[in-house]
Design a protein around this motif. Structure first.
Motif, PDB file in Angstrom:
ATOM      1  N   GLY A 189       0.792  -1.203  -0.046  1.00 53.87           N
ATOM      2  CA  GLY A 189      -0.018  -0.043   0.155  1.00 53.87           C
ATOM      3  C   GLY A 189       0.774   1.222  -0.016  1.00 53.87           C
ATOM      4  O   GLY A 189       0.265   2.331  -0.232  1.00 53.87           O
ATOM      5  N   LEU A 190       1.973   1.184   0.251  1.00 55.98           N
ATOM      6  CA  LEU A 190       2.944   2.386   0.134  1.00 55.98           C
ATOM      7  C   LEU A 190       3.285   2.676  -1.214  1.00 55.98           C
ATOM      8  O   LEU A 190       3.575   2.025  -2.102  1.00 55.98           O
ATOM      9  CB  LEU A 190       4.364   2.055   0.658  1.00 55.98           C
ATOM     10  CG  LEU A 190       5.286   3.405   1.051  1.00 55.98           C
ATOM     11  CD1 LEU A 190       4.728   4.112   2.131  1.00 55.98           C
ATOM     12  CD2 LEU A 190       6.854   2.776   1.174  1.00 55.98           C
ATOM     13  N   PRO A 191       2.750   4.102  -1.354  1.00 56.98           N
ATOM     14  CA  PRO A 191       3.061   4.510  -2.834  1.00 56.98           C
ATOM     15  C   PRO A 191       4.280   4.685  -3.393  1.00 56.98           C
ATOM     16  O   PRO A 191       5.110   4.897  -2.458  1.00 56.98           O
ATOM     17  CB  PRO A 191       2.439   5.751  -3.119  1.00 56.98           C
ATOM     18  CG  PRO A 191       2.132   6.252  -1.641  1.00 56.98           C
ATOM     19  CD  PRO A 191       2.097   5.049  -0.640  1.00 56.98           C
ATOM     20  N   LEU A 192       4.710   4.198  -4.473  1.00 61.87           N
ATOM     21  CA  LEU A 192       6.051   4.170  -4.966  1.00 61.87           C
ATOM     22  C   LEU A 192       6.340   5.089  -6.141  1.00 61.87           C
ATOM     23  O   LEU A 192       5.670   4.703  -7.255  1.00 61.87           O
ATOM     24  CB  LEU A 192       6.575   2.582  -5.030  1.00 61.87           C
ATOM     25  CG  LEU A 192       8.003   2.524  -5.182  1.00 61.87           C
ATOM     26  CD1 LEU A 192       8.562   2.703  -4.017  1.00 61.87           C
ATOM     27  CD2 LEU A 192       8.218   1.083  -5.553  1.00 61.87           C
ATOM     28  N   ASN A 193       7.289   5.821  -6.010  1.00 66.26           N
ATOM     29  CA  ASN A 193       7.578   6.475  -7.080  1.00 66.26           C
ATOM     30  C   ASN A 193       8.948   7.112  -7.402  1.00 66.26           C
ATOM     31  O   ASN A 193       9.450   8.019  -7.130  1.00 66.26           O
ATOM     32  CB  ASN A 193       7.051   8.184  -7.368  1.00 66.26           C
ATOM     33  CG  ASN A 193       7.378   8.924  -8.324  1.00 66.26           C
ATOM     34  OD1 ASN A 193       7.309   8.264  -9.456  1.00 66.26           O
ATOM     35  ND2 ASN A 193       6.945  10.132  -8.232  1.00 66.26           N
ATOM     36  N   LYS A 194       9.775   5.981  -7.825  1.00 69.83           N
ATOM     37  CA  LYS A 194      11.375   5.926  -7.681  1.00 69.83           C
ATOM     38  C   LYS A 194      11.838   5.993  -9.246  1.00 69.83           C
ATOM     39  O   LYS A 194      11.567   5.319 -10.064  1.00 69.83           O
ATOM     40  CB  LYS A 194      11.733   4.600  -7.201  1.00 69.83           C
ATOM     41  CG  LYS A 194      13.378   4.688  -7.143  1.00 69.83           C
ATOM     42  CD  LYS A 194      13.904   3.365  -6.594  1.00 69.83           C
ATOM     43  CE  LYS A 194      15.448   3.530  -6.928  1.00 69.83           C
ATOM     44  NZ  LYS A 194      16.229   2.062  -6.551  1.00 69.83           N
ATOM     45  N   GLN A 195      12.754   7.155  -9.319  1.00 68.90           N
ATOM     46  CA  GLN A 195      13.339   7.131 -10.543  1.00 68.90           C
ATOM     47  C   GLN A 195      14.871   6.798 -10.229  1.00 68.90           C
ATOM     48  O   GLN A 195      15.364   7.286  -9.385  1.00 68.90           O
ATOM     49  CB  GLN A 195      13.336   8.773 -10.821  1.00 68.90           C
ATOM     50  CG  GLN A 195      11.897   9.242 -11.281  1.00 68.90           C
ATOM     51  CD  GLN A 195      11.790   8.552 -12.753  1.00 68.90           C
ATOM     52  OE1 GLN A 195      10.691   7.904 -12.741  1.00 68.90           O
ATOM     53  NE2 GLN A 195      12.493   9.054 -13.813  1.00 68.90           N
ATOM     54  N   SER A 196      15.304   5.830 -10.961  1.00 71.71           N
ATOM     55  CA  SER A 196      16.916   5.512 -10.843  1.00 71.71           C
ATOM     56  C   SER A 196      17.606   6.488 -11.439  1.00 71.71           C
ATOM     57  O   SER A 196      17.547   7.116 -12.308  1.00 71.71           O
ATOM     58  CB  SER A 196      16.997   4.179 -11.658  1.00 71.71           C
ATOM     59  OG  SER A 196      18.350   3.948 -11.493  1.00 71.71           O
ATOM     60  N   LEU A 197      18.508   6.630 -10.621  1.00 76.56           N
ATOM     61  CA  LEU A 197      19.615   7.477 -11.022  1.00 76.56           C
ATOM     62  C   LEU A 197      20.681   6.847 -11.984  1.00 76.56           C
ATOM     63  O   LEU A 197      21.486   7.258 -12.799  1.00 76.56           O
ATOM     64  CB  LEU A 197      20.519   7.905  -9.823  1.00 76.56           C
ATOM     65  CG  LEU A 197      19.798   8.758  -8.749  1.00 76.56           C
ATOM     66  CD1 LEU A 197      20.556   9.409  -7.833  1.00 76.56           C
ATOM     67  CD2 LEU A 197      19.024  10.198  -9.551  1.00 76.56           C
ATOM     68  N   SER A 198      20.984   5.612 -11.762  1.00 73.16           N
ATOM     69  CA  SER A 198      21.944   4.509 -12.442  1.00 73.16           C
ATOM     70  C   SER A 198      21.303   4.159 -13.730  1.00 73.16           C
ATOM     71  O   SER A 198      22.060   4.212 -14.654  1.00 73.16           O
ATOM     72  CB  SER A 198      22.456   3.400 -11.663  1.00 73.16           C
ATOM     73  OG  SER A 198      23.117   4.060 -10.706  1.00 73.16           O
ATOM     74  N   VAL A 199      20.015   3.677 -13.640  1.00 72.06           N
ATOM     75  CA  VAL A 199      19.476   3.004 -14.893  1.00 72.06           C
ATOM     76  C   VAL A 199      18.784   3.856 -15.814  1.00 72.06           C
ATOM     77  O   VAL A 199      17.900   4.747 -15.506  1.00 72.06           O
ATOM     78  CB  VAL A 199      18.469   1.875 -14.198  1.00 72.06           C
ATOM     79  CG1 VAL A 199      17.683   1.368 -15.567  1.00 72.06           C
ATOM     80  CG2 VAL A 199      19.159   0.928 -13.495  1.00 72.06           C
TER      81      VAL A 199
END
Length: 740
Positions: free
Chosen positions: A21-31
């Motif tokens: 349920g934790l909203p996730l908005n991750k932008q990778s710095l490496s990929v």
């Protein structure tokens, strides 16, 4: 928790978990790769869901949450532990988040490599507990690859503890809203590196000159001193391509990194740079991430809330680092750097302290805000963002000069920014030299192909008594270190306490001077080979420094050898790393015939031999089937065209080599402006075929001469051009074959 498996390609899978349920908005710095459309079959049996691509299977246990990776036949490749993911609630600068941990299980005798550049002297990283937080001499990349042919990248930028013991192998990060890793199936060392580059970016070509010899010290204090060094190399007829200006060309520490020249010590910087160019050399200049309090940059970054408020080098100066995580900071940084330095005609960057240096450390320093969150949460990606900002900015400014950067720290993906990482301010000792070899190999196996070290080690104060550069003990250490450096991606002399220019060690006719000159000249003879290998890095995701298992995976004896390596695909290098060494054991990998580079004598692989090591010899062996272009004797990389090359053939196996050429220092190669000349040796028929030249560029050679030498104990050996030639081929770009 929520679990997601994302196929980025048939061979790359991202596994991402977060508390339910934790909203996730991750932008990778490496990929930087975007997921490809990947055909999958999905089925479920016994509470396990199987996702199958054209290359591998992912199995998710619906009861324990365990993810396993299998080959298409169902054979195990890699697996998590049951209940292996753990999220522990924590606060980060007042924000509710987690520390996050993921545990895996390796096979008992499985050998793994990677973790960036660690100074632990280990080749195989099993049985280690390593705190991954970038610092001077220690480059931390949460990536491992296995001799089984897979790699794993743990995509987290906070301090992370890697642990491998009998119970498990794990990554444990201080901060993370999710557990996020990429599994790559490559089938081999080269294959895994190709997957990592596909995921995080390819390495561009650096200019030809940077593969020559580069001279530095801590530090040249006036423009006359710097120019004088280049003049002396030219007078001595010792090759040189790069000269490095270290810190304080700006004056006082309160003006640290002002990106402008002190008018007293550098009254005519444009004239200095022009003079270096007239002498056919190139200038690297240092830039830092921290700014002194009296600089214009400090004032502007502070006003725009783009400083991170902790103390950085130099001590008691009031200097603070800028926030490279803020994309808007890059244009500001470059605007000063371009106006004050690059617009004057400089050629390359030395980005120092890219960890960055952190002094007078306080716990609250890690709570400092950056554009992307607390400093703690993104600390390891600082070099990636800083170096990337310079690369992107210079690319926007001009395509006529390739970006070339050497820098003290790195993170996953930094290869895409033309960065060559050096191993930091290491101490001038024999054990330190020994450790550089496995450090470099594991760094390269982490996906970043460009590495170098200060020749002789940085801190040489222990040798000042006894004559400094004339101290026989330092001369021996320096000479052996320089021999090793001739077979690394960048050959660069640097250090404090003792100046390192060749003339400090003696004069022509004296042993130490002559050996140093011999290996610098050898480096230049190798330039056609090195530059072609660099093209393999850019074009085929290749590697320059190659752990032995990459080329000899069937020979398990090589898996934990950390004091020998391949330089490109033909040379095996065995640096001398002990004082007074008159001979040393060298293991010759099985499956090929080996040539002693210096004598032409051959040995079968699969055994150890004793190699003699007088001070002017470092053991070098060449694989049967190698085709080696031998460059002309020059004072700088571009002095002579490659229109009259010796081509050494090492018989005993079939072989291939592609000679690469382009315009040497612009980005026209990206538009296809380059040539490839393919060579093939058929050992059974003794026929050398030079294929049709592919491609074209302005100034490419139409007609040229190849002097073909079949290596024996009497010809094609050592650093000198051969007096005897087997055949001369006049080549105009059309295919031709000759029997030798």
């Amino acid at each position: 928790m929520d679990i997601e498996a994302q196929f980025f390609s048939p061979t790359i899978v991202r596994i991402i978990r977060n508390p339910e349920g934790l909203p996730l908005n991750k932008q990778s710095l490496s990929v930087i790769k975007k997921p490809e459309q990947t055909a999958l079959s999905v089925n479920e049996e016994n509470n396990i869901v199987y996702l199958k691509s054209a290359a591998l299977q992912v199995a998710l246990n619906l009861k324990t949450g365990k993810v396993s990776f299998l080959d298409l036949q169902g054979g195990p490749l890699f697996t998590e532990k049951d209940y292996g993911a753990q999220f522990t609630a924590t606060k980060d600068a007042g924000r509710n988040t987690y520390s996050v941990r993921q545990a895996f299980m390796l096979e008992k005798d499985e050998v793994i490599y990677g973790l960036g550049q660690q100074q632990n002297g280990k080749m195989n990283q099993r049985g280690q507990r390593v705190y991954l937080s970038n610092q001077n001499t220690k480059v931390c990349i949460p990536f491992i690859q296995s001799v089984k042919g897979y790699g794993v990248f743990w995509d987290n930028y906070s301090p992370t503890t890697f642990t491998d013991n009998l119970q498990e192998t794990s990554f444990d990060s201080e901060i993370g809203d999710c557990s996020d890793y990429y599994f790559m199936w490559g089938g081999s060392g080269d294959g895994v590196i190709a997957q990592m580059r596909d995921l995080t970016g390819q390495a561009p070509m650096m200019p030809l000159w940077v593969y020559g010899y580069n001279q530095s010290k801590e530090r040249y204090k006036t423009q006359e001193e710097l120019i004088d060094v280049v003049k002396k190399y030219r007078a001595l007829k010792v090759p040189l391509d790069g000269i490095v200006q270290d810190w304080q060309y700006w004056g006082k520490d309160s003006l640290w990194n002002s990106m402008s020249f002190d008018p007293v010590t550098y009254p005519d910087p444009k004239g200095m740079i022009d003079k270096v160019h007239q002498l056919k050399a190139h200038l690297f200049i240092v830039a830092w991430p921290g700014f002194g309090p009296l600089t214009k940059q400090y004032a502007e970054f502070k006003q725009k809330n783009m400083l991170i408020d902790f103390d950085t080098w130099p001590p008691k100066s009031g200097a603070k680092p800028f926030d490279p995580y803020n994309p808007a900071s890059h244009a500001i940084y470059w605007d000063y750097l371009n106006k004050g330095v690059f617009s004057l005609g400089t050629d390359g960057w030395w980005l120092d302290s890219t960890e960055p240096d952190h002094i007078n450390i306080k716990d609250q320093d890690f709570d400092q805000p950056t554009y992307l969150g607390s400093f703690r949460s993104v600390i390891n990606a600082f070099p990636l963002e800083h170096v990337g900002g310079i690369y992107d900015s210079q690319r926007k400014t001009t395509s006529q000069k390739r970006v070339t950067i050497f820098t003290r720290s790195a993170f996953a993906g930094q290869q895409r920014y033309a960065a060559n990482t050096w191993s930091g301010d290491i101490v001038s000792t024999w054990p330190t030299l020994q450790k550089q070899i496995p450090a470099a190999l594991n760094f390269s196996l982490s996906g970043i192909p460009y590495w170098n070290a200060d020749i002789g080690g940085f801190f040489a104060g222990a040798f000042k008594q006894g004559g400094g550069a004339k101290n026989p003990e330092f001369q021996e250490l320096y000479t052996r270190w320089l021999q090793f450096a001739a077979f690394t991606p960048m050959m660069r002399s640097h250090g404090t306490d003792i100046p390192r220019e060749i003339y400090q060690f003696g004069k022509p006719g004296e042993k130490t001077f002559d050996v140093i000159a011999k290996f610098i000249n050898l480096r230049y003879s190798l330039l056609p080979y090195i530059y072609s290998t660099a093209w393999d890095v850019t074009h085929q995701s290749g590697s320059i420094m190659r752990a032995l298992f990459m080329d000899f995976e069937k020979d398990i004896q090589v898996y934990d050898i950390g004091n020998q390596y391949m330089f490109g695909k033909s040379f095996m290098v065995s640096p001398v790393t002990q004082a007074g060494q008159k001979e040393q054991a060298v293991y010759l990998p099985a499956g090929t015939l080996w040539y002693d580079f210096w004598t032409g004598k051959t040995e079968d692989g699969g055994k150890s031999i004793i190699s003699t090591t007088p001070i002017d010899i470092m053991p070098l062996y060449v694989k049967a089937g190698a085709i080696m272009p031998w460059g002309p004797k020059v004072q700088f990389a571009e002095e002579k065209k490659w229109n009259n090359l010796e081509i050494r053939i090492y018989p005993g196996a079939d072989g291939d080599f592609t000679l690469y050429e382009d315009e040497n220092d612009n980005y026209n190669y990206e538009e296809g402006k380059y040539t490839e000349t393919p060579f093939h040796w058929n050992d059974k028929s003794h026929i050398l075929t030079i294929g049709k030249r592919r491609g074209d560029f302005t100034g490419s050679l139409v007609n040229r001469k190849f002097n073909i030498v079949l290596v024996t104990e009497t010809k094609g050996i050592g650093e000198q051009v051969s007096k005897k030639t087997d055949k001369v081929i006049y080549y105009n770009g059309a295919a031709s074959s000759i029997r030798l």
